[in-house]
Design an enzyme around this catalytic site. Structure first.
Site, PDB file in Angstrom:
ATOM      1  N   GLY A 148     -29.732   5.833 -66.276  1.00 29.04           N
ATOM      2  CA  GLY A 148     -29.082   7.046 -66.040  1.00 29.04           C
ATOM      3  C   GLY A 148     -28.449   7.311 -64.605  1.00 29.04           C
ATOM      4  O   GLY A 148     -28.872   6.559 -63.908  1.00 29.04           O
ATOM      5  N   CYS A 149     -27.618   8.141 -64.239  1.00 30.80           N
ATOM      6  CA  CYS A 149     -26.818   8.346 -63.051  1.00 30.80           C
ATOM      7  C   CYS A 149     -27.984   8.601 -61.848  1.00 30.80           C
ATOM      8  O   CYS A 149     -27.844   7.789 -61.032  1.00 30.80           O
ATOM      9  CB  CYS A 149     -25.891   9.472 -63.065  1.00 30.80           C
ATOM     10  SG  CYS A 149     -26.309  10.890 -64.038  1.00 30.80           S
ATOM     11  N   PHE A 150     -28.623   9.493 -62.083  1.00 34.18           N
ATOM     12  CA  PHE A 150     -29.784   9.856 -61.049  1.00 34.18           C
ATOM     13  C   PHE A 150     -30.829   8.741 -60.923  1.00 34.18           C
ATOM     14  O   PHE A 150     -30.784   8.369 -59.669  1.00 34.18           O
ATOM     15  CB  PHE A 150     -30.422  11.093 -61.439  1.00 34.18           C
ATOM     16  CG  PHE A 150     -29.763  12.525 -61.127  1.00 34.18           C
ATOM     17  CD1 PHE A 150     -29.570  12.854 -60.063  1.00 34.18           C
ATOM     18  CD2 PHE A 150     -29.739  13.583 -62.223  1.00 34.18           C
ATOM     19  CE1 PHE A 150     -28.869  14.136 -59.724  1.00 34.18           C
ATOM     20  CE2 PHE A 150     -29.253  14.696 -61.871  1.00 34.18           C
ATOM     21  CZ  PHE A 150     -28.562  14.940 -60.654  1.00 34.18           C
ATOM     22  N   THR A 152     -30.092   5.712 -61.279  1.00 34.32           N
ATOM     23  CA  THR A 152     -29.368   4.560 -60.549  1.00 34.32           C
ATOM     24  C   THR A 152     -29.253   4.577 -58.993  1.00 34.32           C
ATOM     25  O   THR A 152     -29.619   3.860 -58.373  1.00 34.32           O
ATOM     26  CB  THR A 152     -27.881   4.391 -61.089  1.00 34.32           C
ATOM     27  OG1 THR A 152     -27.929   3.896 -62.506  1.00 34.32           O
ATOM     28  CG2 THR A 152     -27.091   3.358 -60.426  1.00 34.32           C
ATOM     29  N   ALA A 153     -28.864   5.736 -58.597  1.00 33.58           N
ATOM     30  CA  ALA A 153     -28.977   6.148 -57.064  1.00 33.58           C
ATOM     31  C   ALA A 153     -30.379   6.120 -56.651  1.00 33.58           C
ATOM     32  O   ALA A 153     -30.554   5.652 -55.329  1.00 33.58           O
ATOM     33  CB  ALA A 153     -28.182   7.489 -57.036  1.00 33.58           C
TER      34      ALA A 153
END
Length: 345
Positions: A148-150, A152-153
């Site tokens: 997911g995007c969150f 990943t960061a």
């Protein structure tokens, strides 16, 4: 490589098409969209006139088997787990950008995603596609669960610290901010211009579906059962993710010590950029690129390490990382087709 995109009419699909267009070793042969079948891609996205003259088609396994080596699934949750087993049986590799295969415990899907995963037997063979962390496993994978995007960061910021055992695993608090494209292209009051402009909202406190993903990966890397607090916010920008992680240091650490941990962990990783001297990255500095920029500050007064990581949610947080995983699977340089520098301003 001949590739197809399933779920091509959403933001993830159009970003995949844009990036794949510049990949020297890929031919995009099919864009599959149940809702837009029969419509030419450029009729939905007029800027994409060079992407396939043929209309988008509905899912047909026989057509895929005859024409495709790799499938990207840019579908909503509760779709890919129903069709991935059928695709894999045709010896087609799958890179799934949805959440259907990210969690290893099948029981978690009902409680966090609201559906029962019907492909439980595949959860043991899927590779979690955090490119910089699981590169060796990705090389031989048949099924990739794109993070997911969150997560990943957040994971790229925290995994080196957890493995180095310099932070307390019981004191992790993460504040996340996302642009409105993270909500997808569907109509929603939550991202209506009048609701979102000049406004910022916290949402899904304590129940966001990326919480178990963050906890799963951090627990595995620490050999500890990690529970964390994660609060997402939506802010009035189109693209971008910023994760601010607050952690307690367990021993005396200098800024150079923390910098050395990151540089050692991400040695020769082309898409990770570590800031120095308390330089804190902003979302605009990775806009349109596959970079993850990480900066940090040691708060001596509270003995906390504060880490800020930023990505473009549609690139490193989705389509760019998917292509990075494709490159690793195919034995190509990770940067192939992903050399775009950030767009600024």
């Amino acid at each position: 490589m001949k590739v197809a995109i399933i779920g091509g009419s959403g933001y993830g699909g159009v970003e995949l098409a844009r990036l794949l267009h510049n990949h020297p070793y890929v031919e995009l042969t099919q864009i599959i969209s149940h809702s837009q079948a029969g419509t030419v891609f450029s009729e939905v996205y007029p800027q994409m006139t060079q992407i396939l003259d043929e209309p988008m088609v509905d899912f047909n396994i026989d057509q895929l088997a005859a024409d495709v080596d790799v499938v990207f699934l840019a579908t909503p949750s509760d779709v890919s787990h129903r069709i991935v087993p059928e695709i894999l049986k045709e010896k087609i590799k799958c890179i799934d950008l949805s959440g259907d295969f990210r969690l290893k415990d099948p029981a978690l899907y009902q409680s966090w995603y609201g559906f029962e995963n019907t492909a439980k037997d595949y959860l043991n063979q899927v590779v979690y596609g955090l490119s910089e962390v699981y590169q060796a496993k990705i090389e031989g994978a048949e099924l990739i669960a794109n993070p997911g995007c969150f997560p990943t960061a957040g994971l790229l910021a925290l995994i080196p610290l957890v493995q180095a055992q310099v932070i307390s695993t019981q004191s992790i608090i993460i504040d996340g901010k996302t642009g409105v494209s993270g909500a997808g292209r569907g109509l929603s009051l939550n991202v209506h211009f009048a609701e979102m402009n000049e406004n910022a909202k916290a949402y899904q406190l304590g129940v966001h579906k990326h919480i178990p993903e963050l906890e799963q990966e951090l627990s595995e890397k620490s050999n500890d059962s990690i529970k964390l607090n994660f609060t997402p916010h939506i802010v009035p920008m189109t693209r971008g993710i910023m994760m601010t992680s607050y952690t307690d240091l367990v021993s005396e650490q200098s800024a150079d010590d923390i910098l050395d941990i990151y540089r050692s962990y991400y040695h020769n990783q082309p898409f990770i950029r570590i800031r120095t001297n308390d330089q804190i990255p902003s979302t605009k500095e990775v806009y349109g690129s596959n970079y993850c920029d990480i900066g940090f500050h040691i708060d001596r007064r509270t003995n906390k390490l504060i880490v800020v990581s930023v990505i473009d949610n549609l690139v490193k947080g989705a389509s760019g990382q998917a292509i990075q995983n494709l490159n690793i699977m195919a034995g190509l340089d990770q940067k192939t087709g992903l050399n775009q520098l950030p767009i600024y301003p």
